[in-house]
Design an enzyme around this catalytic site. Sequence first.
Site, PDB file in Angstrom:
ATOM      1  N   ILE A  88      27.987  14.956  -9.597  1.00 44.92           N
ATOM      2  CA  ILE A  88      27.918  16.579  -9.126  1.00 44.92           C
ATOM      3  C   ILE A  88      27.119  16.550  -9.913  1.00 44.92           C
ATOM      4  O   ILE A  88      26.586  17.013 -10.355  1.00 44.92           O
ATOM      5  CB  ILE A  88      29.266  17.267  -9.558  1.00 44.92           C
ATOM      6  CG1 ILE A  88      30.458  16.827  -9.372  1.00 44.92           C
ATOM      7  CG2 ILE A  88      29.187  18.579  -8.900  1.00 44.92           C
ATOM      8  CD1 ILE A  88      31.728  17.515 -10.265  1.00 44.92           C
ATOM      9  N   THR A  89      26.372  17.395  -8.248  1.00 49.74           N
ATOM     10  CA  THR A  89      24.640  18.201  -8.321  1.00 49.74           C
ATOM     11  C   THR A  89      24.718  19.504  -8.792  1.00 49.74           C
ATOM     12  O   THR A  89      25.690  20.168  -8.217  1.00 49.74           O
ATOM     13  CB  THR A  89      23.592  17.547  -7.296  1.00 49.74           C
ATOM     14  OG1 THR A  89      23.732  18.696  -6.707  1.00 49.74           O
ATOM     15  CG2 THR A  89      23.739  15.843  -7.302  1.00 49.74           C
ATOM     16  N   GLY A  90      23.736  19.728  -8.726  1.00 49.49           N
ATOM     17  CA  GLY A  90      24.419  21.772 -10.053  1.00 49.49           C
ATOM     18  C   GLY A  90      25.308  21.750 -10.773  1.00 49.49           C
ATOM     19  O   GLY A  90      26.456  22.692 -10.238  1.00 49.49           O
ATOM     20  N   ALA A  91      26.197  20.737 -12.088  1.00 50.80           N
ATOM     21  CA  ALA A  91      27.145  21.649 -12.004  1.00 50.80           C
ATOM     22  C   ALA A  91      27.406  21.848 -13.721  1.00 50.80           C
ATOM     23  O   ALA A  91      28.232  21.930 -14.185  1.00 50.80           O
ATOM     24  CB  ALA A  91      27.942  19.542 -12.302  1.00 50.80           C
ATOM     25  N   SER A  93      27.032  25.115 -13.644  1.00 49.94           N
ATOM     26  CA  SER A  93      27.193  26.840 -13.638  1.00 49.94           C
ATOM     27  C   SER A  93      28.115  26.618 -12.230  1.00 49.94           C
ATOM     28  O   SER A  93      27.836  26.096 -11.303  1.00 49.94           O
ATOM     29  CB  SER A  93      25.703  27.253 -13.676  1.00 49.94           C
ATOM     30  OG  SER A  93      25.112  27.546 -12.507  1.00 49.94           O
ATOM     31  N   GLY A  94      27.868  28.199 -11.755  1.00 55.85           N
ATOM     32  CA  GLY A  94      28.501  28.436 -10.937  1.00 55.85           C
ATOM     33  C   GLY A  94      30.105  26.903  -9.737  1.00 55.85           C
ATOM     34  O   GLY A  94      31.100  26.297 -10.913  1.00 55.85           O
ATOM     35  N   TYR A 271      17.008  29.536   3.710  1.00 50.74           N
ATOM     36  CA  TYR A 271      18.414  28.487   2.688  1.00 50.74           C
ATOM     37  C   TYR A 271      19.012  28.014   4.187  1.00 50.74           C
ATOM     38  O   TYR A 271      19.843  26.793   3.663  1.00 50.74           O
ATOM     39  CB  TYR A 271      18.792  29.959   2.510  1.00 50.74           C
ATOM     40  CG  TYR A 271      20.503  29.216   1.969  1.00 50.74           C
ATOM     41  CD1 TYR A 271      20.644  28.733   0.828  1.00 50.74           C
ATOM     42  CD2 TYR A 271      21.496  29.475   2.368  1.00 50.74           C
ATOM     43  CE1 TYR A 271      21.547  28.099  -0.138  1.00 50.74           C
ATOM     44  CE2 TYR A 271      22.435  29.174   2.025  1.00 50.74           C
ATOM     45  CZ  TYR A 271      22.607  28.756   1.168  1.00 50.74           C
ATOM     46  OH  TYR A 271      24.237  28.149   0.411  1.00 50.74           O
TER      47      TYR A 271
END
Length: 396
Positions: A88-91, A93-94, A271
Amino acid sequence: MALQATSFSVQNLAGKTNATNLKDSTLFGVPLLDNRKLDITSSVSKSKMEFTRTKVFKAQAVATTSAPAVTRAAPEGKKTLRKGSVIITGASSGLGLATAKALAETGKWHVIMACRDFLKAERAAKSAGISKENYTVMHLDLASLDSVRQFVANFKQSGRPLDVLVCNAAVYQPTAKEPTFTADGIELSVGTNHLGHFLLSRLLLDDMKQSDYPSKRLIIVGSITGNTNTLAGNVPPKANLGDMRGLAGGLNGLNSSTMIDGGDFDGAKAYKDSKICNMLTMQEFHRRYHGETGITFASLYPGCIATTGLFREHIPLFRMLFPPFQKFITKGFVSEDESGKGLAQVVSDPSLTKSGVYWSWNKDSSSFENQLSEEASDLSKARKVWEISEKLVGLA
């Protein structure tokens, strides 16, 4: 859920107290041994049989403890008993962290948390109560193509299988008046959200092909704001790739525009455009590889996570007003925990194996196939985005 549309209402609430900032601000809107009979004649004594069994069990124990992490392919129709392995990328936070927690808590998944800040990810995992045996943190900076390649090399060297890849990390700069660039000189939003994930997915595709897991999946997180058939997607600046002259030129601001359509830079639109690219890429993966590999390729809209750190670069007034506005006015608010469970569902639910689908959830948390806009489902544009992206990341 009408994420983008609420930006007008929030701005109106601000009045004239912050007119300068608000004028340019917009909002971008889950047995090692065969069962063979021992050839024992009636003349073999019971004690010899017991001795034989003892040796067999010892052999099993040795084979089990020395076996590598990657298991052999399970016979067709049978399920492997090992844990699933998901990146999981960006795991840290959020949505990414909430998804990692939801999967790890089942005890059926080992999560590779692919994050730019190694220590932040470790602290986040511990704070979330994720058991150390269920996660591994690995460094990945999607804003650097060299970092993506190094991550892939490190992952392959680890010997772990790869069953599911979740492309979740994203950069959002809604108030930026000037572009920021990746290490490779590409506009940051598209360079990170789309091109970094594109290269990562392509380089890990063979690992997913080799997986013996019952359901292999590649999931790219989309957004309602890139979908112009929704109210949120129709709030300016609207996503639009145009003829992609800017993308073809490298989005470097030197010999090309920093915007995909060739226009003037707009942080919010950059974005949204990157999210169209994400959804088009998912469909092109499906068209090219699903039939051959059986991998499920899917995208999703996780809901309006009004408290996510993705909004950290928005104006303070917006960050203060948006969560209660979504909770009490639009009723579209979704917590990080709820959205994480939704994404975890797309990762692991046996009923969500349809490929080429853009998933969403209704108010009862029931999943359904969402409808993509005309541009986000344009197959000719999907091919063009793919071909240009191959050149930009050095795969062509």
